[in-house]
Design an enzyme around this catalytic site. Sequence first.
Site, PDB file in Angstrom:
ATOM      1  N   VAL A  44       0.862  -1.193   0.000  1.00 50.42           N
ATOM      2  CA  VAL A  44       0.000   0.000   0.000  1.00 50.42           C
ATOM      3  C   VAL A  44       0.901   1.247   0.000  1.00 50.42           C
ATOM      4  CG1 VAL A  44      -1.899   1.217   1.122  1.00 50.42           C
ATOM      5  CG2 VAL A  44      -1.815  -1.275   1.177  1.00 50.42           C
ATOM      6  N   GLU A 588      37.711  14.960   3.507  1.00 48.33           N
ATOM      7  CA  GLU A 588      39.081  15.477   3.492  1.00 48.33           C
ATOM      8  C   GLU A 588      40.042  14.403   2.987  1.00 48.33           C
ATOM      9  OE1 GLU A 588      40.384  17.404   7.080  1.00 48.33           O
ATOM     10  OE2 GLU A 588      42.496  17.285   6.515  1.00 48.33           O
ATOM     11  N   ARG A 666      45.699  17.169  18.124  1.00 45.96           N
ATOM     12  CA  ARG A 666      44.787  18.291  18.413  1.00 45.96           C
ATOM     13  C   ARG A 666      44.015  18.026  19.719  1.00 45.96           C
ATOM     14  NH1 ARG A 666      42.564  23.036  16.155  1.00 45.96           N
ATOM     15  NH2 ARG A 666      44.046  22.912  14.446  1.00 45.96           N
ATOM     16  N   THR A 796      47.968  21.873  12.294  1.00 39.57           N
ATOM     17  CA  THR A 796      49.136  21.657  13.163  1.00 39.57           C
ATOM     18  C   THR A 796      50.316  21.118  12.355  1.00 39.57           C
ATOM     19  OG1 THR A 796      48.092  19.583  13.805  1.00 39.57           O
ATOM     20  CG2 THR A 796      47.895  21.426  15.333  1.00 39.57           C
ATOM     21  N   GLU A1047      34.943  25.307  12.973  1.00 42.54           N
ATOM     22  CA  GLU A1047      34.971  24.271  14.008  1.00 42.54           C
ATOM     23  C   GLU A1047      34.675  24.755  15.435  1.00 42.54           C
ATOM     24  OE1 GLU A1047      38.208  21.123  12.720  1.00 42.54           O
ATOM     25  OE2 GLU A1047      38.917  23.144  12.397  1.00 42.54           O
TER      26      GLU A1047
HETATM   27  C1  LIG Z   1      10.966   6.561   7.563  1.00 38.83           C
HETATM   28  C2  LIG Z   1      10.048   5.566   8.198  1.00 38.83           C
HETATM   29  C3  LIG Z   1       9.592   5.806   9.471  1.00 38.83           C
HETATM   30  C4  LIG Z   1       8.739   4.901  10.100  1.00 38.83           C
HETATM   31  N1  LIG Z   1       8.317   5.180  11.351  1.00 38.83           N
HETATM   32  C5  LIG Z   1       7.521   4.305  11.996  1.00 38.83           C
HETATM   33  C6  LIG Z   1       7.076   4.577  13.314  1.00 38.83           C
HETATM   34  O1  LIG Z   1       7.378   5.628  13.887  1.00 38.83           O
HETATM   35  N2  LIG Z   1       6.321   3.657  13.926  1.00 38.83           N
HETATM   36  C7  LIG Z   1       5.962   2.478  13.329  1.00 38.83           C
HETATM   37  O2  LIG Z   1       5.266   1.684  13.932  1.00 38.83           O
HETATM   38  N3  LIG Z   1       6.353   2.217  12.060  1.00 38.83           N
HETATM   39  C8  LIG Z   1       7.116   3.079  11.383  1.00 38.83           C
HETATM   40  N4  LIG Z   1       7.532   2.813  10.104  1.00 38.83           N
HETATM   41  C9  LIG Z   1       7.125   1.549   9.472  1.00 38.83           C
HETATM   42  C10 LIG Z   1       5.972   1.706   8.449  1.00 38.83           C
HETATM   43  O3  LIG Z   1       5.876   3.010   7.976  1.00 38.83           O
HETATM   44  C11 LIG Z   1       4.632   1.363   9.004  1.00 38.83           C
HETATM   45  O4  LIG Z   1       4.649   0.041   9.459  1.00 38.83           O
HETATM   46  C12 LIG Z   1       3.500   1.568   7.997  1.00 38.83           C
HETATM   47  O5  LIG Z   1       2.297   1.593   8.658  1.00 38.83           O
HETATM   48  C13 LIG Z   1       3.454   0.512   6.923  1.00 38.83           C
HETATM   49  O6  LIG Z   1       2.406   0.817   6.034  1.00 38.83           O
HETATM   50  P1  LIG Z   1       2.543   0.728   4.455  1.00 38.83           P
HETATM   51  O7  LIG Z   1       1.219   0.980   3.880  1.00 38.83           O
HETATM   52  O8  LIG Z   1       3.610   1.602   3.952  1.00 38.83           O
HETATM   53  O9  LIG Z   1       2.988  -0.788   4.296  1.00 38.83           O
HETATM   54  P2  LIG Z   1       3.571  -1.548   3.073  1.00 38.83           P
HETATM   55  O10 LIG Z   1       5.062  -1.392   3.040  1.00 38.83           O
HETATM   56  O11 LIG Z   1       2.860  -1.215   1.840  1.00 38.83           O
HETATM   57  O12 LIG Z   1       3.213  -3.031   3.550  1.00 38.83           O
HETATM   58  C14 LIG Z   1       3.670  -3.525   4.779  1.00 38.83           C
HETATM   59  C15 LIG Z   1       3.219  -4.959   4.993  1.00 38.83           C
HETATM   60  O13 LIG Z   1       1.834  -5.028   5.187  1.00 38.83           O
HETATM   61  C16 LIG Z   1       1.248  -5.977   4.303  1.00 38.83           C
HETATM   62  N5  LIG Z   1      -0.107  -5.518   4.002  1.00 38.83           N
HETATM   63  C17 LIG Z   1      -0.481  -4.253   3.693  1.00 38.83           C
HETATM   64  N6  LIG Z   1      -1.815  -4.211   3.553  1.00 38.83           N
HETATM   65  C18 LIG Z   1      -2.289  -5.446   3.775  1.00 38.83           C
HETATM   66  C19 LIG Z   1      -3.577  -6.019   3.788  1.00 38.83           C
HETATM   67  N7  LIG Z   1      -4.658  -5.310   3.558  1.00 38.83           N
HETATM   68  N8  LIG Z   1      -3.700  -7.340   4.079  1.00 38.83           N
HETATM   69  C20 LIG Z   1      -2.595  -8.091   4.328  1.00 38.83           C
HETATM   70  N9  LIG Z   1      -1.355  -7.586   4.328  1.00 38.83           N
HETATM   71  C21 LIG Z   1      -1.200  -6.284   4.058  1.00 38.83           C
HETATM   72  C22 LIG Z   1       2.191  -5.999   3.137  1.00 38.83           C
HETATM   73  O14 LIG Z   1       2.098  -7.186   2.399  1.00 38.83           O
HETATM   74  C23 LIG Z   1       3.524  -5.859   3.819  1.00 38.83           C
HETATM   75  O15 LIG Z   1       3.969  -7.093   4.322  1.00 38.83           O
HETATM   76  C24 LIG Z   1       8.360   3.712   9.433  1.00 38.83           C
HETATM   77  C25 LIG Z   1       8.828   3.471   8.144  1.00 38.83           C
HETATM   78  C26 LIG Z   1       9.656   4.376   7.524  1.00 38.83           C
HETATM   79  C27 LIG Z   1      10.142   4.095   6.143  1.00 38.83           C
END
Ligand SMILES: Cc1cc2nc3c(=O)[nH]c(=O)nc-3n(C[C@H](O)[C@H](O)[C@H](O)COP(=O)(O)OP(=O)(O)OC[C@H]3O[C@@H](n4cnc5c(N)ncnc54)[C@H](O)[C@@H]3O)c2cc1C
Length: 1115
Positions: A44, A588, A666, A796, A1047
């Site tokens: 998603v 550097e 340093r 230095t 620095e």
């Molecule tokens: C920079 C960054 C920061 C983040 N910070 C946090 C944070 O603070 N806290 C935290 O908890 N997480 C964090 N995450 C993790 C992530 O963002 C979350 O888990 C997010 O909710 C995943 O959602 P998505 O839609 O991007 O998942 P996707 O990457 O699209 O999918 C994740 C998983 O879910 C499965 N999936 C999705 N939808 C369904 C469905 N309907 N049925 C069955 N399986 C499904 C997919 O197959 C996959 O395995 C972070 C990630 C990043 C990159």
Amino acid sequence: MSLCKGQSSQQLRFRGERVLWLQPASLDQLLELKTQYPNAKMVVGNTEVGIEMKFKNLLYPVILAPGYIPELNTIQHTDEGIVFGASCSLTLLGDVLKAAVGKLPPYQTEVFNAVLEQLRWFAGLQIRNVAAIGGNIMTASPISDLNPVFMASGCKLTLMSKGGERVVVMDEKFFPGYRKTILTPEEVLLCVLIPYTKKGQYFAAYKQSPRREDDISIVTSGMSVTFAEGSTIVKHLALSYGGMAATTVMAKNTASRLLGKQWGEELLQDACSSLAEEMTLHPSAPGGMVTYRRTLTLSLFYKFYLTVQQKLVSEGAYIEGVRADYISATEIYHQTSPSSVQIFQAVPDGQKEEDVVGRPMMHLSALKQATGEAVYCDDIPLYENELYLCLITSTKAHATIQSIDTAEAESMPGVVTCVFAKDVPGSNMTGPIVYDETVLADATVTCVGHIIGAVVADTQAHAQRAAKAVRITYQELQPVIITIQDAITHQSFFQPVRTIQRGDLDQGFTQADHILEGEMHMGGQEHFYLETNVTVAVPKGEDGEMELFVSTQSATKTQSLVAKALGVPASRVVIRVKRMGGGFGGKESRSTTLSTMVAVAAQKLKRPVRCMLDRDEDMLVTGGRHPFYGRYKVGFMKSGKVVALEVTYYSNAGNSMDLSLSIMERALFHMENSYSIATIRGRGYVCKTHLPSNTAFRGFGGPQGMLIAESWMSDVALSLGLPAEQVRRLNMYIQGERTPYSQILDHITLDRCWDQCLEISSFTQRRAGIETYNRDHRWTKRGLSVVPTKFGISFTAAFLNQAGALAHIYTDGSVLLTHGGTEMGQGLNTKMVQVASRTLGIPSSKIHITETSTNTVPNTSPTAASASSDLNGAAVHNACEILLHRLEPYKTKNPKGCWEDWVTAAYFDRVNLSANGFYKTPDLGYDFETNTGRPFNYFSYGVACSEVEIDCLTGSHKNIHTSIVIDVGNSLNPALDIGQVEGGFMQGVGLYTLEELKYSPEGYLFTRGPGMYKIPAFGDIPTDLTVSLLRDAPNDKAIFSSKAIGEPPLFLAASVFFAIKDAIIAARKESGLSGPFRLDSPATPERIRNACEDRFTKLCPPAEPGTFTPWAVVV
Ligand SMILES: Cc1cc2nc3c(=O)[nH]c(=O)nc-3n(C[C@H](O)[C@H](O)[C@H](O)COP(=O)(O)OP(=O)(O)OC[C@H]3O[C@@H](n4cnc5c(N)ncnc54)[C@H](O)[C@@H]3O)c2cc1C
């Protein structure tokens, strides 16, 4: 639902080189496809799957994208709660819950508020806009922030497959193992019901992460309690934790043990001892921080306990109220709006309008950089026939290479060749000072990340994929030396061991009223420049000529090492540097490892080759600031006057010498920071370990040497029970005193900076305010500290204190200026234009700088040591004066004419309108053997005062206030100088409070990107920040009376570290603890919490060192 509008009901299908992407248009289509491809990955927001594919090397051949299916985007309000389709974004989730909280009675929305609180600290807005609620659940991460809330609140999940649907309650059975759920391969998550809370139910959620903003959890939790009607007897309790096992877990034993108990002190005690037993972790548990994580489970429960108690009282329950000073444990963090003040001296009355020196002129590239138009190395358009290179690096810290198998890699699409040591046409030995490194490992590897070779292919993706397919076998060697302590055990040191000594130490210690000993470790730091290392190498096709575009601070060093590896004279190699996206010392010397490698590949193939490292590759191979360990013995009088000091430094240099000796020197030159000590000895050991070579980083050993100095200074004050600022002031240098290396301090401005800083920060009132605050708050404490700095300016290594410039005047009067320094965002080119503008007496708009290149100004010193404005500024001044002198006759002849008239007249008179400028700093040079000479041209001084607040239960802190007064002489450009002060200070805040490189005991770096390595975020900037450039402090040793600025300000962030220590002292007092204690740097939440010893920490004692192998070691 708006996302779904206008979507066609047609299924979309994309086939790539390795992946089939299917986007079903309806739920039926999705379920059908899930039956057909049960192992297909749903995507998603792709914020999790994307990471898995990029960094964990996972490949999902079939991807299903259900983002636009209406049923997965639906929101329904029901009698039980609100149902969210699994594809709803987290932003939408937050918006809907916020609206519900506004409308519904508060008792119903306890869970909603808890979700909102978690979302506040969940990633950043960009991620929340695309990440889905279902994605968070289904990732099944043990540190998910929402799963503990969903579990403790008993959310209901609807799962669906072609065969039908089922509804399950999210409990501990939902995650049967690490990153596993109970869904069958054919099932999808359709929606999530987040329930309303009922009367008598209270709910809260907590997240603790290394950094408050945009960070993943260390421990996260959801907690729910329901009381028997009209009572404070627990009817139902659910405590769910993330970060304590391979899955989100429930503290079931604790919950059942507390059933039927009254919400009170006895329940709290039971809960804590039970949680300490139930929420255990093996001392080697992945993620480390074991004692801290265990303590957090108790601390967070305590916050919940008090919060509920407070609510019960406010609702009229007949229980004891929360003690006024304990309410501090329940307060929820809210950022107050930040403010900042910048103070600098205006140019004198009468300074000509067009004379821009001393004015806050905008960085000449600022607008281009903000709009994205500024051209960086990787923005250079592709050359025809250009290839891309990806490094092959060692996975072992110390081993011999037994075999390299490239067969699979070479058969992969787009691959042109592999490059190894045998392909280096010249010398395979390299290094910035001593040639103790290989361009490409030949027989032995000495760190994880050691460059063994490279794959060259048509695209980056092909090169990266093929590099992963190269199979290397190793024979591991002993010993593997990773930490400073390992190096001490094995006596693994680079030579020489440096010493600076003044006076008779034994006699010094005899005079002292008291002697104390201590030790401290200070962690390293990753440069984290925005632009990673990058090189484009273009063979010119004749005479071994090659042109390289490189992001480097050292054009000349790059040139000579490339020439050495190619086996050609330096005159055949041209290095061009337009600008860098940050360097901080990281470019550097270490940039040459990549540029040399790329040049070798380009030479082999006779084709242009490019490589820009991904962040994880850059962090793996390049090394950073040296970790330091210091032991000290300090003798002092009852007054606090320090009379004798013996300090020993150990730095972790990694696997090659690089610049480590100069960095240690340093550190020793700064071992007394700003304090006058009669008898002193400092000794520095440069430890040789199996880590990537550590290198220059803003401050170059100074920030390490001075932090350890402030540690013994703080110990002295603590042991005497005197205010630290009093002891610091008492020991501070005064005019005319000599440093331990015999340099006389003249024009000292420390005292002025100190007094002004105390005034600007309202130190006395602030201290009084803190005392009152700390009396009234048991679980948050405030701390205050004022710290001076004295930073020696010059390389230095005396020979580096030289610079050249080249100025051309064209016949239209425009000026092209070149100098030996490089622009890395610091504004050097802007300052050089200002210098040229004043010298030539023309507007800055007539002067242009295009780049730094080795064929215009040769034999340049690296842009480093804060000295580039001094050195290059003087060289530019010299070149411009020569030109001005040549133009003088034409000005005299035509005094009413303009610049263009004089230039034209000179041209027609056949005058050379091009000139070289040169400068060398006079009277420099220091001899360690005799402890004589002058290592520095002058010193920069500054003082900072910081106030912080710590949360004693979680170890989080906030930076409330900082005032900085710094001496920059007559500032060439106050806007740039204040920018350097603020930037340097914040980089120091990262160094001393936040940034942690985590290595496994085998030398593998875990922290390889922004996900795990945290630099300061906006919220870490002190809410109230004042920077003041000291008035009326001209410096006769540098161009136009200015001073270096790059620095010196970084160390001022130590004021934050010692303010934290001051707050910890207040917390420890509550537990009856006083006197010196060890606080290593950085002062992370883990270290702060562990130092605030209390009833909870006592229940979670650390495992005996040596009885287990930790997940990460302190290097
Ligand atoms: C920079 C960054 C920061 C983040 N910070 C946090 C944070 O603070 N806290 C935290 O908890 N997480 C964090 N995450 C993790 C992530 O963002 C979350 O888990 C997010 O909710 C995943 O959602 P998505 O839609 O991007 O998942 P996707 O990457 O699209 O999918 C994740 C998983 O879910 C499965 N999936 C999705 N939808 C369904 C469905 N309907 N049925 C069955 N399986 C499904 C997919 O197959 C996959 O395995 C972070 C990630 C990043 C990159």
